[in-house]
Design a protein around this motif. Sequence first.
Motif, PDB file in Angstrom:
ATOM      1  N   UNK A   1       0.833  -1.202   0.000  1.00 17.22           N
ATOM      2  CA  UNK A   1       0.000   0.000   0.000  1.00 17.22           C
ATOM      3  C   UNK A   1       0.871   1.257   0.000  1.00 17.22           C
ATOM      4  N   UNK A   2       1.906   1.278   0.815  1.00 17.54           N
ATOM      5  CA  UNK A   2       2.818   2.422   0.854  1.00 17.54           C
ATOM      6  C   UNK A   2       3.508   2.622  -0.492  1.00 17.54           C
TER       7      UNK A   2
ATOM      8  N   UNK B   1       3.063   5.908  -2.805  1.00 18.13           N
ATOM      9  CA  UNK B   1       4.251   6.700  -3.133  1.00 18.13           C
ATOM     10  C   UNK B   1       4.437   6.787  -4.643  1.00 18.13           C
ATOM     11  N   UNK B   2       4.191   5.684  -5.331  1.00 18.45           N
ATOM     12  CA  UNK B   2       4.311   5.690  -6.795  1.00 18.45           C
ATOM     13  C   UNK B   2       3.300   6.619  -7.444  1.00 18.45           C
ATOM     14  N   UNK B   3       2.105   6.686  -6.906  1.00 19.57           N
ATOM     15  CA  UNK B   3       1.076   7.569  -7.443  1.00 19.57           C
ATOM     16  C   UNK B   3       1.400   9.029  -7.172  1.00 19.57           C
TER      17      UNK B   3
END
Length: 90
Positions: free
Chosen positions: A81-82, A86-88
């Motif tokens: 989820x992290x 972070x990628x988004x």
Amino acid sequence: MPRRPQQPSRITVGGMEAVALPVAEYEQLLASRRQMGGQSARIRALSDRLRRTERLLDDLEELIGAADDEAAGLRRAVAELLRRHRGAAQ
């Protein structure tokens, strides 16, 4: 269509060049300046909040990495989820 302001009149006062604006245009200029100040304050607040959130995510990620193997499934899910968030954000 909004009216485009005319070029201000250039005048010399005490040997220094200045511009003369109609009162309405001067008041509009002051209002725009106040709005920019308010926007700058909001941007600073959002920037501070973003930095705190990034620190929280870093700390959470570190905490998850240190968790014992009994919580491995939860640890992987939170880590994924992290990474996804972070990628988004990038």
